[in-house]
Design a protein around this motif. Sequence first.
Motif, PDB file in Angstrom:
ATOM      1  N   PRO A   1       0.830  -1.213   0.000  1.00 11.36           N
ATOM      2  CA  PRO A   1       0.000   0.000   0.000  1.00 11.36           C
ATOM      3  C   PRO A   1       0.860   1.255   0.000  1.00 11.36           C
ATOM      4  O   PRO A   1       1.969   1.265   0.526  1.00 11.36           O
ATOM      5  N   LEU A   2       0.315   2.313  -0.578  1.00 10.36           N
ATOM      6  CA  LEU A   2       1.020   3.588  -0.654  1.00 10.36           C
ATOM      7  C   LEU A   2       0.453   4.603   0.326  1.00 10.36           C
ATOM      8  O   LEU A   2       0.752   5.780   0.235  1.00 10.36           O
ATOM      9  N   GLN A   3      -0.378   4.137   1.246  1.00  9.07           N
ATOM     10  CA  GLN A   3      -0.919   4.987   2.292  1.00  9.07           C
ATOM     11  C   GLN A   3      -1.123   4.124   3.531  1.00  9.07           C
ATOM     12  O   GLN A   3      -0.888   2.927   3.489  1.00  9.07           O
ATOM     13  N   ASP A   4      -1.542   4.723   4.632  1.00  9.35           N
ATOM     14  CA  ASP A   4      -1.714   3.966   5.869  1.00  9.35           C
ATOM     15  C   ASP A   4      -2.692   2.824   5.694  1.00  9.35           C
ATOM     16  O   ASP A   4      -2.458   1.714   6.151  1.00  9.35           O
ATOM     17  N   PHE A   5      -3.807   3.085   5.043  1.00 10.61           N
ATOM     18  CA  PHE A   5      -4.816   2.066   4.795  1.00 10.61           C
ATOM     19  C   PHE A   5      -5.738   2.537   3.686  1.00 10.61           C
ATOM     20  O   PHE A   5      -5.725   3.703   3.293  1.00 10.61           O
ATOM     21  N   CYS A   6      -6.532   1.589   3.183  1.00  7.17           N
ATOM     22  CA  CYS A   6      -7.502   1.883   2.122  1.00  7.17           C
ATOM     23  C   CYS A   6      -8.748   1.069   2.427  1.00  7.17           C
ATOM     24  O   CYS A   6      -8.945  -0.023   1.885  1.00  7.17           O
ATOM     25  N   VAL A   7      -9.555   1.555   3.348  1.00  6.61           N
ATOM     26  CA  VAL A   7     -10.778   0.842   3.729  1.00  6.61           C
ATOM     27  C   VAL A   7     -11.661   0.667   2.503  1.00  6.61           C
ATOM     28  O   VAL A   7     -11.941   1.627   1.785  1.00  6.61           O
TER      29      VAL A   7
ATOM     30  N   VAL B   1     -12.357   0.276  -4.196  1.00  4.95           N
ATOM     31  CA  VAL B   1     -12.094   1.703  -4.048  1.00  4.95           C
ATOM     32  C   VAL B   1     -11.980   2.068  -2.574  1.00  4.95           C
ATOM     33  O   VAL B   1     -12.647   1.484  -1.719  1.00  4.95           O
ATOM     34  N   CYS B   2     -11.115   3.046  -2.271  1.00  2.00           N
ATOM     35  CA  CYS B   2     -10.901   3.461  -0.890  1.00  2.00           C
ATOM     36  C   CYS B   2     -12.016   4.370  -0.388  1.00  2.00           C
ATOM     37  O   CYS B   2     -12.454   5.293  -1.089  1.00  2.00           O
ATOM     38  N   LEU B   3     -12.429   4.109   0.830  1.00  2.00           N
ATOM     39  CA  LEU B   3     -13.308   5.022   1.546  1.00  2.00           C
ATOM     40  C   LEU B   3     -12.496   6.248   1.973  1.00  2.00           C
ATOM     41  O   LEU B   3     -11.280   6.152   2.184  1.00  2.00           O
TER      42      LEU B   3
ATOM     43  N   LEU C   1      -8.938  -4.548   5.399  1.00  4.00           N
ATOM     44  CA  LEU C   1      -7.918  -5.411   4.804  1.00  4.00           C
ATOM     45  C   LEU C   1      -7.584  -5.020   3.367  1.00  4.00           C
ATOM     46  O   LEU C   1      -6.582  -5.480   2.816  1.00  4.00           O
ATOM     47  N   ASN C   2      -8.422  -4.200   2.753  1.00  2.00           N
ATOM     48  CA  ASN C   2      -8.214  -3.805   1.363  1.00  2.00           C
ATOM     49  C   ASN C   2      -6.793  -3.295   1.147  1.00  2.00           C
ATOM     50  O   ASN C   2      -6.327  -2.437   1.894  1.00  2.00           O
ATOM     51  N   THR C   3      -6.083  -3.840   0.172  1.00  2.56           N
ATOM     52  CA  THR C   3      -4.699  -3.533  -0.246  1.00  2.56           C
ATOM     53  C   THR C   3      -3.636  -4.096   0.689  1.00  2.56           C
ATOM     54  O   THR C   3      -2.448  -3.938   0.424  1.00  2.56           O
ATOM     55  N   LEU C   4      -4.002  -4.772   1.773  1.00  2.06           N
ATOM     56  CA  LEU C   4      -2.998  -5.222   2.742  1.00  2.06           C
ATOM     57  C   LEU C   4      -2.478  -6.632   2.466  1.00  2.06           C
ATOM     58  O   LEU C   4      -1.537  -7.083   3.113  1.00  2.06           O
TER      59      LEU C   4
END
Length: 216
Positions: free
Chosen positions: A26-32, A45-47, A87-90
């Motif tokens: 991932p390129l950010q902390d998280f992507c819910v 898609v990220c929230l 968990l998205n992108t993790l």
Amino acid sequence: MANQFLLLALLATTTFAIATAFEPSPLQDFCVADPANPARVNGLVCLDPKLATAVHFSFKGIHLPGNTSNPLGSKVTPVNVVQIPGLNTLGISLARIDYAPYGVVPPHTHPRATEILTVLEGSLYVGFVTSNPNNQLISKVLNTGDVFVFPVGLVHFQKNVGYGNTISISALSSQNPGVNTIANAVFGSNPAIESDVLAKAFQVDKSIISHLQTQF
């Protein structure tokens, strides 16, 4: 028993979390995950991160036994991006599997993930088959505390060989590993694969293929 379950589950997931995942970092902390978003991407898609809460990163019920009263005698409780949007992108997910005596998880593949399985209670006969041309069966009987790895994409299975119920927990190297059960895919495809194709593939009479297709 509850404390042992949680300890082994934590050990399994912690060990697997340090492994290299197949999915991009991932390129950010998280992507819910935002399943309501109509955009189509390879994933979800990220929230808006400002809307993220602890609910997006948690799941309740992994300690609860699954209902194994079905023809296979097994029940998989998945914990992937559907259950935990965070968990998205993790590149990781989890599953609890319950087995009645002699219950099986039939031959299947995970097209997007390697699986590492830990037996929490009971005994399992497990194995996977290597790809063509050798098709070597690599199998073993596992007991409580034993760990086994199923490489990504290979056909594998589990069977409870004990007299009581068995529990295992698996970590997988994808937020959405996918499951392709061999019998369902071959005999239960929609629309059906032509019976003469399957009859030649399995070297049996077409009537046998027709019977198998009605079962799925």
